[in-house]
Design a protein around this motif. Structure first.
Motif, mmCIF file in Angstrom:
data_model
loop_
_atom_site.group_PDB
_atom_site.id
_atom_site.type_symbol
_atom_site.label_atom_id
_atom_site.label_comp_id
_atom_site.label_asym_id
_atom_site.label_seq_id
_atom_site.Cartn_x
_atom_site.Cartn_y
_atom_site.Cartn_z
ATOM 1 N N LEU A 6 -19.684 1.599 28.317
ATOM 2 C CA LEU A 6 -19.214 2.134 29.587
ATOM 3 C C LEU A 6 -20.350 2.918 30.208
ATOM 4 N N ALA A 7 -20.850 2.410 31.313
ATOM 5 C CA ALA A 7 -21.943 3.064 32.033
ATOM 6 C C ALA A 7 -23.104 3.405 31.097
ATOM 7 N N GLY A 8 -23.417 2.467 30.193
ATOM 8 C CA GLY A 8 -24.563 2.648 29.315
ATOM 9 C C GLY A 8 -24.286 3.457 28.067
ATOM 10 N N VAL A 9 -23.033 3.891 27.864
ATOM 11 C CA VAL A 9 -22.690 4.666 26.676
ATOM 12 C C VAL A 9 -21.904 3.756 25.739
ATOM 13 N N VAL A 10 -22.362 3.583 24.517
ATOM 14 C CA VAL A 10 -21.657 2.746 23.551
ATOM 15 C C VAL A 10 -20.482 3.533 22.995
ATOM 16 N N ILE A 11 -19.325 2.878 22.984
ATOM 17 C CA ILE A 11 -18.111 3.520 22.522
ATOM 18 C C ILE A 11 -17.520 2.679 21.402
ATOM 19 N N ALA A 12 -17.397 3.230 20.217
ATOM 20 C CA ALA A 12 -16.746 2.544 19.106
ATOM 21 C C ALA A 12 -15.438 3.272 18.845
ATOM 22 N N SER A 13 -14.330 2.554 18.913
ATOM 23 C CA SER A 13 -13.048 3.236 18.790
ATOM 24 C C SER A 13 -12.578 3.261 17.346
ATOM 25 N N LEU A 14 -12.122 4.420 16.923
ATOM 26 C CA LEU A 14 -11.550 4.629 15.603
ATOM 27 C C LEU A 14 -10.235 5.374 15.781
ATOM 28 N N PRO A 15 -9.232 5.133 14.953
ATOM 29 C CA PRO A 15 -7.974 5.841 15.114
ATOM 30 C C PRO A 15 -8.151 7.347 14.981
ATOM 31 N N LEU A 16 -7.436 8.083 15.800
ATOM 32 C CA LEU A 16 -7.448 9.540 15.756
ATOM 33 C C LEU A 16 -6.036 9.976 15.415
ATOM 34 N N TYR A 26 -1.166 7.149 22.725
ATOM 35 C CA TYR A 26 -2.033 7.049 21.553
ATOM 36 C C TYR A 26 -3.415 7.523 21.937
ATOM 37 N N ALA A 27 -4.240 7.789 20.931
ATOM 38 C CA ALA A 27 -5.601 8.268 21.181
ATOM 39 C C ALA A 27 -6.567 7.615 20.204
ATOM 40 N N ASP A 28 -7.813 7.468 20.651
ATOM 41 C CA ASP A 28 -8.922 6.986 19.829
ATOM 42 C C ASP A 28 -10.033 8.022 19.913
ATOM 43 N N ASP A 29 -10.882 8.044 18.896
ATOM 44 C CA ASP A 29 -12.004 8.962 18.876
ATOM 45 C C ASP A 29 -13.202 8.197 18.344
ATOM 46 N N ALA A 30 -14.388 8.465 18.905
ATOM 47 C CA ALA A 30 -15.593 7.780 18.451
ATOM 48 C C ALA A 30 -16.772 8.735 18.480
ATOM 49 N N GLY A 35 -25.175 11.956 19.057
ATOM 50 C CA GLY A 35 -24.498 13.233 18.840
ATOM 51 C C GLY A 35 -23.326 13.477 19.767
ATOM 52 N N THR A 36 -23.124 12.624 20.749
ATOM 53 C CA THR A 36 -21.956 12.767 21.616
ATOM 54 C C THR A 36 -20.757 12.111 20.947
ATOM 55 N N TYR A 37 -19.578 12.391 21.471
ATOM 56 C CA TYR A 37 -18.374 11.718 20.989
ATOM 57 C C TYR A 37 -17.476 11.418 22.174
ATOM 58 N N THR A 38 -16.652 10.399 22.024
ATOM 59 C CA THR A 38 -15.745 9.976 23.086
ATOM 60 C C THR A 38 -14.322 9.981 22.571
ATOM 61 N N LYS A 54 -18.251 13.769 25.359
ATOM 62 C CA LYS A 54 -18.737 15.151 25.299
ATOM 63 C C LYS A 54 -19.879 15.267 24.298
ATOM 64 N N ARG A 55 -20.652 16.344 24.463
ATOM 65 C CA ARG A 55 -21.686 16.683 23.489
ATOM 66 C C ARG A 55 -21.040 17.425 22.323
ATOM 67 N N ARG A 56 -21.807 17.654 21.272
ATOM 68 C CA ARG A 56 -21.292 18.358 20.084
ATOM 69 C C ARG A 56 -20.706 19.728 20.435
ATOM 70 N N ASN A 57 -21.272 20.400 21.444
ATOM 71 C CA ASN A 57 -20.784 21.726 21.834
ATOM 72 C C ASN A 57 -19.598 21.642 22.800
ATOM 73 N N ASP A 58 -18.999 20.471 22.926
ATOM 74 C CA ASP A 58 -17.842 20.190 23.779
ATOM 75 C C ASP A 58 -18.145 20.219 25.272
ATOM 76 N N THR A 59 -19.418 20.148 25.655
ATOM 77 C CA THR A 59 -19.778 20.037 27.071
ATOM 78 C C THR A 59 -19.473 18.626 27.548
ATOM 79 N N LEU A 60 -18.760 18.516 28.646
ATOM 80 C CA LEU A 60 -18.383 17.219 29.198
ATOM 81 C C LEU A 60 -19.600 16.481 29.734
ATOM 82 N N VAL A 61 -19.737 15.204 29.355
ATOM 83 C CA VAL A 61 -20.806 14.345 29.847
ATOM 84 C C VAL A 61 -20.258 13.405 30.919
ATOM 85 N N MET A 62 -19.077 12.811 30.646
ATOM 86 C CA MET A 62 -18.474 11.854 31.556
ATOM 87 C C MET A 62 -16.972 11.778 31.304
#
Length: 157
Positions: A6-16, A26-30, A35-38, A54-62
């Protein structure tokens, strides 16, 4: 496990499973190598899908927000940067068989910037094509793609 771009960010979905979600949601987390997570949350009752990176410090990226139709498919989307500025919007069109036919992406000013179109062979296999626009007019050639996921704003095409 699914992997999306998505917009150049790789997202791998795992169950949350650590979040309590309302019925119909439902929710997914990756986690990503940079170091970012989606997180992705879908609520079938309100027909909304929200994806935040978001970044590790929970700053929103997108942040991406999608309205879903009665079949759970994306119909309209909005993508924001980390300061919640609108980057672009998207709309999705499906054919009579319910398969993706076209995704249109518009910049924050509402000008068409990209069309991702799908054609299907007699076996139902899709062949995506991408057209790029500037000032609402096509530029360059129509490009055939082996994999449309790098150009799609959604997770399902």
């Amino acid at each position: 496990m699914k992997t999306f771009v998505l917009a150049g960010v790789v997202i791998a979905s795992l169950p949350l499973t650590s979040r309590a979600l309302p019925p119909g949601a439902y929710a997914d987390d990756a986690d990503h190598k940079d170091g970012t997570y989606t997180t992705t949350a879908r609520d079938r009752d309100s027909r909304k899908l929200i994806r935040e990176t978001k970044r590790r410090n929970d700053t929103l990226v997108m942040r991406s927000e999608f309205s879903l139709d009665q079949f759970g498919r994306e119909r309209k989307g909005r993508v924001y940067d980390g300061q919640k500025n609108l980057l672009f919007t998207s709309e999705f069109i499906y054919n009579d068989q319910g398969k993706a036919q076209e995704e249109r992406v518009y910049n924050a000013q509402g000008k068409l910037v990209r069309r991702l179109m799908y054609q299907y062979d007699r076996f139902g296999k899709s062949k995506p094509f991408c057209a790029t626009y500037q000032d609402g007019r096509p530029i360059g050639d129509l490009v055939s793609l082996d994999d449309a996921s790098a150009f799609s704003t959604t997770s399902t095409h």
